[in-house]
Design an enzyme around this catalytic site. Structure first.
Site, PDB file in Angstrom:
ATOM      1  N   ASN A 170       2.680 -14.392 -36.868  1.00  0.00           N
ATOM      2  CA  ASN A 170       1.411 -14.909 -36.237  1.00  0.00           C
ATOM      3  C   ASN A 170       0.947 -16.282 -36.768  1.00  0.00           C
ATOM      4  O   ASN A 170       1.128 -16.334 -37.970  1.00  0.00           O
ATOM      5  CB  ASN A 170       0.315 -13.683 -36.694  1.00  0.00           C
ATOM      6  CG  ASN A 170      -1.123 -13.879 -35.978  1.00  0.00           C
ATOM      7  OD1 ASN A 170      -1.138 -14.074 -34.905  1.00  0.00           O
ATOM      8  ND2 ASN A 170      -2.045 -14.550 -36.718  1.00  0.00           N
ATOM      9  N   TYR A 174      -7.578 -19.971 -40.241  1.00  0.00           N
ATOM     10  CA  TYR A 174      -8.807 -19.143 -40.727  1.00  0.00           C
ATOM     11  C   TYR A 174      -8.927 -20.158 -42.061  1.00  0.00           C
ATOM     12  O   TYR A 174      -8.137 -20.463 -42.728  1.00  0.00           O
ATOM     13  CB  TYR A 174      -8.040 -17.944 -41.558  1.00  0.00           C
ATOM     14  CG  TYR A 174      -7.166 -17.082 -40.533  1.00  0.00           C
ATOM     15  CD1 TYR A 174      -7.655 -16.688 -39.157  1.00  0.00           C
ATOM     16  CD2 TYR A 174      -5.897 -16.857 -40.846  1.00  0.00           C
ATOM     17  CE1 TYR A 174      -7.032 -15.817 -38.553  1.00  0.00           C
ATOM     18  CE2 TYR A 174      -5.166 -16.040 -39.932  1.00  0.00           C
ATOM     19  CZ  TYR A 174      -5.815 -15.411 -38.537  1.00  0.00           C
ATOM     20  OH  TYR A 174      -5.120 -14.934 -37.634  1.00  0.00           O
ATOM     21  N   ARG A 175     -10.263 -20.396 -42.228  1.00  0.00           N
ATOM     22  CA  ARG A 175     -10.744 -21.274 -43.553  1.00  0.00           C
ATOM     23  C   ARG A 175     -10.197 -20.721 -44.890  1.00  0.00           C
ATOM     24  O   ARG A 175     -10.013 -19.455 -45.104  1.00  0.00           O
ATOM     25  CB  ARG A 175     -12.083 -21.532 -43.430  1.00  0.00           C
ATOM     26  CG  ARG A 175     -12.702 -20.309 -43.879  1.00  0.00           C
ATOM     27  CD  ARG A 175     -14.166 -20.484 -44.430  1.00  0.00           C
ATOM     28  NE  ARG A 175     -14.786 -19.858 -45.041  1.00  0.00           N
ATOM     29  CZ  ARG A 175     -15.999 -18.657 -44.485  1.00  0.00           C
ATOM     30  NH1 ARG A 175     -16.311 -19.066 -43.267  1.00  0.00           N
ATOM     31  NH2 ARG A 175     -16.567 -17.857 -45.233  1.00  0.00           N
ATOM     32  N   TRP A 188      -9.625 -14.586 -43.379  1.00  0.00           N
ATOM     33  CA  TRP A 188      -9.225 -14.110 -41.977  1.00  0.00           C
ATOM     34  C   TRP A 188     -10.161 -12.865 -41.656  1.00  0.00           C
ATOM     35  O   TRP A 188     -10.391 -11.881 -42.653  1.00  0.00           O
ATOM     36  CB  TRP A 188      -7.820 -13.835 -42.038  1.00  0.00           C
ATOM     37  CG  TRP A 188      -7.017 -12.863 -43.033  1.00  0.00           C
ATOM     38  CD1 TRP A 188      -7.689 -11.645 -43.753  1.00  0.00           C
ATOM     39  CD2 TRP A 188      -5.886 -13.128 -43.546  1.00  0.00           C
ATOM     40  NE1 TRP A 188      -6.603 -11.546 -44.699  1.00  0.00           N
ATOM     41  CE2 TRP A 188      -5.746 -12.266 -44.341  1.00  0.00           C
ATOM     42  CE3 TRP A 188      -4.844 -13.903 -43.231  1.00  0.00           C
ATOM     43  CZ2 TRP A 188      -4.519 -12.105 -45.071  1.00  0.00           C
ATOM     44  CZ3 TRP A 188      -3.498 -14.108 -44.097  1.00  0.00           C
ATOM     45  CH2 TRP A 188      -3.422 -13.114 -44.762  1.00  0.00           C
ATOM     46  N   GLY A 193      -5.267 -11.606 -36.502  1.00  0.00           N
ATOM     47  CA  GLY A 193      -3.790 -11.290 -36.559  1.00  0.00           C
ATOM     48  C   GLY A 193      -3.374 -11.177 -37.999  1.00  0.00           C
ATOM     49  O   GLY A 193      -2.721 -10.349 -38.428  1.00  0.00           O
ATOM     50  N   GLU A 234       2.397 -18.055 -30.924  1.00  0.00           N
ATOM     51  CA  GLU A 234       1.522 -19.448 -30.983  1.00  0.00           C
ATOM     52  C   GLU A 234       2.596 -20.459 -30.930  1.00  0.00           C
ATOM     53  O   GLU A 234       2.305 -21.495 -30.261  1.00  0.00           O
ATOM     54  CB  GLU A 234       0.630 -19.615 -32.031  1.00  0.00           C
ATOM     55  CG  GLU A 234      -0.628 -18.253 -31.620  1.00  0.00           C
ATOM     56  CD  GLU A 234      -0.515 -17.256 -32.389  1.00  0.00           C
ATOM     57  OE1 GLU A 234       0.578 -16.978 -32.914  1.00  0.00           O
ATOM     58  OE2 GLU A 234      -1.250 -16.294 -32.412  1.00  0.00           O
ATOM     59  N   ASP A 283     -21.200 -22.168 -41.970  1.00  0.00           N
ATOM     60  CA  ASP A 283     -20.185 -21.899 -40.713  1.00  0.00           C
ATOM     61  C   ASP A 283     -20.508 -22.335 -39.314  1.00  0.00           C
ATOM     62  O   ASP A 283     -21.633 -22.932 -39.204  1.00  0.00           O
ATOM     63  CB  ASP A 283     -20.409 -20.349 -40.819  1.00  0.00           C
ATOM     64  CG  ASP A 283     -18.892 -19.659 -40.845  1.00  0.00           C
ATOM     65  OD1 ASP A 283     -18.093 -20.556 -39.650  1.00  0.00           O
ATOM     66  OD2 ASP A 283     -18.318 -19.084 -41.387  1.00  0.00           O
TER      67      ASP A 283
HETATM   68  C1  LIG Z   1     -12.181 -24.793 -36.805  1.00  0.00           C
HETATM   69  C2  LIG Z   1     -11.962 -23.266 -36.856  1.00  0.00           C
HETATM   70  C3  LIG Z   1     -12.148 -22.371 -37.854  1.00  0.00           C
HETATM   71  C4  LIG Z   1     -12.011 -21.180 -37.714  1.00  0.00           C
HETATM   72  N1  LIG Z   1     -12.264 -20.400 -38.623  1.00  0.00           N
HETATM   73  C5  LIG Z   1     -11.845 -18.926 -38.679  1.00  0.00           C
HETATM   74  C6  LIG Z   1     -11.972 -18.247 -39.977  1.00  0.00           C
HETATM   75  O1  LIG Z   1     -12.195 -18.896 -41.146  1.00  0.00           O
HETATM   76  N2  LIG Z   1     -11.531 -16.897 -39.747  1.00  0.00           N
HETATM   77  C7  LIG Z   1     -11.182 -16.146 -38.594  1.00  0.00           C
HETATM   78  O2  LIG Z   1     -11.163 -15.124 -38.621  1.00  0.00           O
HETATM   79  N3  LIG Z   1     -11.294 -17.088 -37.533  1.00  0.00           N
HETATM   80  C8  LIG Z   1     -11.383 -18.241 -37.500  1.00  0.00           C
HETATM   81  N4  LIG Z   1     -11.418 -19.175 -36.422  1.00  0.00           N
HETATM   82  C9  LIG Z   1     -11.188 -18.468 -35.037  1.00  0.00           C
HETATM   83  C10 LIG Z   1      -9.658 -18.072 -35.095  1.00  0.00           C
HETATM   84  O3  LIG Z   1      -8.746 -19.324 -35.298  1.00  0.00           O
HETATM   85  C11 LIG Z   1      -9.477 -17.441 -33.622  1.00  0.00           C
HETATM   86  O4  LIG Z   1     -10.073 -16.413 -33.662  1.00  0.00           O
HETATM   87  C12 LIG Z   1      -7.816 -17.327 -33.623  1.00  0.00           C
HETATM   88  O5  LIG Z   1      -7.768 -16.827 -31.903  1.00  0.00           O
HETATM   89  C13 LIG Z   1      -7.385 -16.314 -34.371  1.00  0.00           C
HETATM   90  O6  LIG Z   1      -5.894 -16.021 -34.094  1.00  0.00           O
HETATM   91  P1  LIG Z   1      -5.405 -14.642 -34.336  1.00  0.00           P
HETATM   92  O7  LIG Z   1      -5.682 -13.638 -33.112  1.00  0.00           O
HETATM   93  O8  LIG Z   1      -3.902 -15.034 -34.147  1.00  0.00           O
HETATM   94  O9  LIG Z   1      -5.588 -14.252 -35.651  1.00  0.00           O
HETATM   95  C14 LIG Z   1     -11.389 -20.417 -36.517  1.00  0.00           C
HETATM   96  C15 LIG Z   1     -11.342 -21.330 -35.372  1.00  0.00           C
HETATM   97  C16 LIG Z   1     -11.665 -22.825 -35.543  1.00  0.00           C
HETATM   98  C17 LIG Z   1     -11.597 -23.474 -34.218  1.00  0.00           C
END
Ligand SMILES: Cc1cc2nc3c(=O)[nH]c(=O)nc-3n(C[C@H](O)[C@H](O)[C@H](O)COP(=O)(O)O)c2cc1C
Length: 483
Positions: A170, A174-175, A188, A193, A234, A283
């Site tokens: 995956n 996530y910050r 996360w 994921g 991805e 945020d």
């Molecule tokens: C700039 C930015 C920062 C993000 N920060 C977070 C974060 O800190 N934690 C989180 O869970 N999702 C965050 N997201 C959203 C996830 O990247 C998004 O939900 C993504 O689809 C997650 O992928 P996954 O489904 O494979 O986990 C962020 C998105 C962006 C554009």
């Protein structure tokens, strides 16, 4: 032609006068945020800070995705709607079930095999390798974004994990909060994921290898944010977007694979059951997300290019750069929603709704209760489960026009009849929810009501002028001196 790397994208941004180089020395502590915030609010250019104050002195790129035009440039498309049709075939391909489905998709399969991620041995992202005592996260130009942030946060990281049982990988954004030289907080959310892989690792009691890429080519960065169904790759989506395979290299200290063209890669692991307070963080809701317990990322190795550029973003009161990630996803994934709900005409997730608060949807209403069916279906679809308020309109309403949306909403709704409440999972960042992660959501049926829905009076028409009169006045107009 696909961008070779972020450097090539920067070059194109500069050619198109979409990037400004900042030669002044600016502090990574709050100052870069203040400048970028002002620029974001004016829909301004990408910024390359050439001399940020930091130990490494590496330049900082920010706001590279900060408009719909730059997003289109990043994904090398003139129209996101055209690209969306392409993504639909990608998703069809990935989700094909049964032999007949698969046979029908053979021509598409050929296309996919041509963009399958490719492993390489030598990678620009590994020109410099720092291990053991040389690892120093604090040397990077990581931003302290807002005054009450709990520290410095890596804001545009691509986090790679693998399902510890089945091996599926995956990539999610996530910050990450830098705690010290070699540990960091992994933010996360529980629904994502990476968190799922971590839960599985905890259940079987093993450490989870984690790698983080910063600044690959822009299609890969976008792909990490895309709400792909679980188990979809991805990297493959990125290959589909850039029409060229993503090149991957094996990490030096774990066996994950990362984009070979990234600027930096942080390699390491997360121990089961190890948590530490992460946050607060200014945020993307425009509010601080509060301190909470998150897993600790141990960094065993940092690899990078010889002259890396650190890519970052800031989030905060909208609009910010992340607004354009969200809008791109809205456009690219609409056909996927329509495929399952053909009655959906359009959808607007307004920037002010920070993507999980408000959804305006127009439908071709075909039967009593149709609006209610659509709301519930949307709440059942991937990350649309977070939509706190869904407003459903008839097909003639342009949901991209907020003034039209408010006008129809105000007129067509009888609150007691048309507002429904449900309970379910909420976004981690929803600070108003009744409980963390679980709370109420609201659906508003803003469609014209039918007798089958118990509305027995006549429903009035919208006022429209007689077309003949309009044509006559069109001809007369220039003589009236009103322009
Ligand atoms: C700039 C930015 C920062 C993000 N920060 C977070 C974060 O800190 N934690 C989180 O869970 N999702 C965050 N997201 C959203 C996830 O990247 C998004 O939900 C993504 O689809 C997650 O992928 P996954 O489904 O494979 O986990 C962020 C998105 C962006 C554009």
């Amino acid at each position: 032609m696909a961008y070779k790397d972020l450097n090539e994208f920067i070059h194109v941004l500069e050619e198109k006068q979409e990037l400004v180089r900042i030669k002044e020395s600016v502090d990574t502590h709050l100052e870069i945020t203040e400048i970028t915030d002002r620029v974001s609010k004016k829909n301004g250019p990408a910024l390359l800070f050439e001399k940020p104050k930091s130990v490494s002195g590496h330049p900082v790129l920010i706001n590279a995705f900060g408009s719909l035009d730059r997003m289109k440039l990043a994904l090398e498309t003139r129209s996101l709607d055209t690209l969306a049709e392409d993504i639909l075939s990608f998703l069809d391909m990935e989700m094909a079930e049964g032999i007949l489905d698969k046979l029908k998709l053979i021509p598409k399969a050929k296309k996919i095999s041509a963009i399958f991620p490719r492993k390489v041995k030598n990678a620009p992202s590994q020109e410099v390798v720092l291990e053991g005592d040389q690892v120093d996260l604090e040397a990077l130009p990581v931003l302290h974004c807002w005054p009450r942030d709990g520290g410095r946060f890596i804001t545009l990281p691509l986090v790679v994990t693998r399902d510890p049982e089945r091996g599926k990988r995956n990539l999610g954004m996530y910050r990450i909060q830098v705690f010290d030289k070699n540990t960091a907080g992994m933010h996360w959310h529980t629904h994502k994921g990476g968190a799922h892989h971590y839960r599985m690792a905890e259940e079987i009691g093993v450490e989870l290898p984690v790698s983080v890429a910063i600044g690959p080519d822009p299609a890969v960065t976008y792909a990490a944010t895309a709400p792909l169904p679980d188990d979809m790759d991805e990297y493959l989506l990125a290959g589909y977007l850039r029409k060229k395979p993503v090149e991957l290299v094996r990490c030096k200290t774990n066996d994950l694979v990362v984009p070979a063209n990234a600027q930096y890669v942080l390699e390491g692991y997360i121990n089961p059951a190890e948590r530490r307070k992460e946050g607060p963080f200014g945020d993307h809701t425009g509010f601080y997300s509060l301190e909470d317990d998150y897993p600790v990322f141990h960094v065993t190795c940092i690899t990078s290019r010889r002259d890396p550029i650190y890519q970052a973003t800031i989030v905060g009161p909208p609009p910010m750069e992340d607004a354009w990630f969200g809008k791109t996803t809205e456009r690219l994934f609409l056909p996927f929603i329509k495929k399952q709900l053909p009655e959906v005409i359009d959808m607007n997730l307004p920037v002010e709704g920070v993507f999980h608060n408000l959804a305006f949807v127009s439908i071709d209403k075909r039967y009593p209760g149709h609006a209610s069916k659509v709301m519930h279906a949307l709440w059942g679809m991937g990350q649309m489960m977070f939509a706190k308020m869904i407003f459903v309109f008839d097909r003639e309403v342009n949901v991209q026009n907020i003034s039209e949306v408010l006008w129809y909403m105000g007129n067509n709704v009888a609150p007691k009849r048309d507002i429904s409440f449900v309970e379910g999972p909420t976004d981690v960042l929803d600070h108003a929810a009744e409980r963390p992660l679980y709370g109420s959501k609201m659906g508003l049926d803003c469609t014209r009501k039918w007798p089958g829905e118990g509305f027995s009076r006549e429903w009035p028409d919208v006022i429209r002028m007689d077309p003949q009169v309009k044509r006559k006045i069109d001809l007369l107009w220039p003589k009236l001196g009103l322009d």
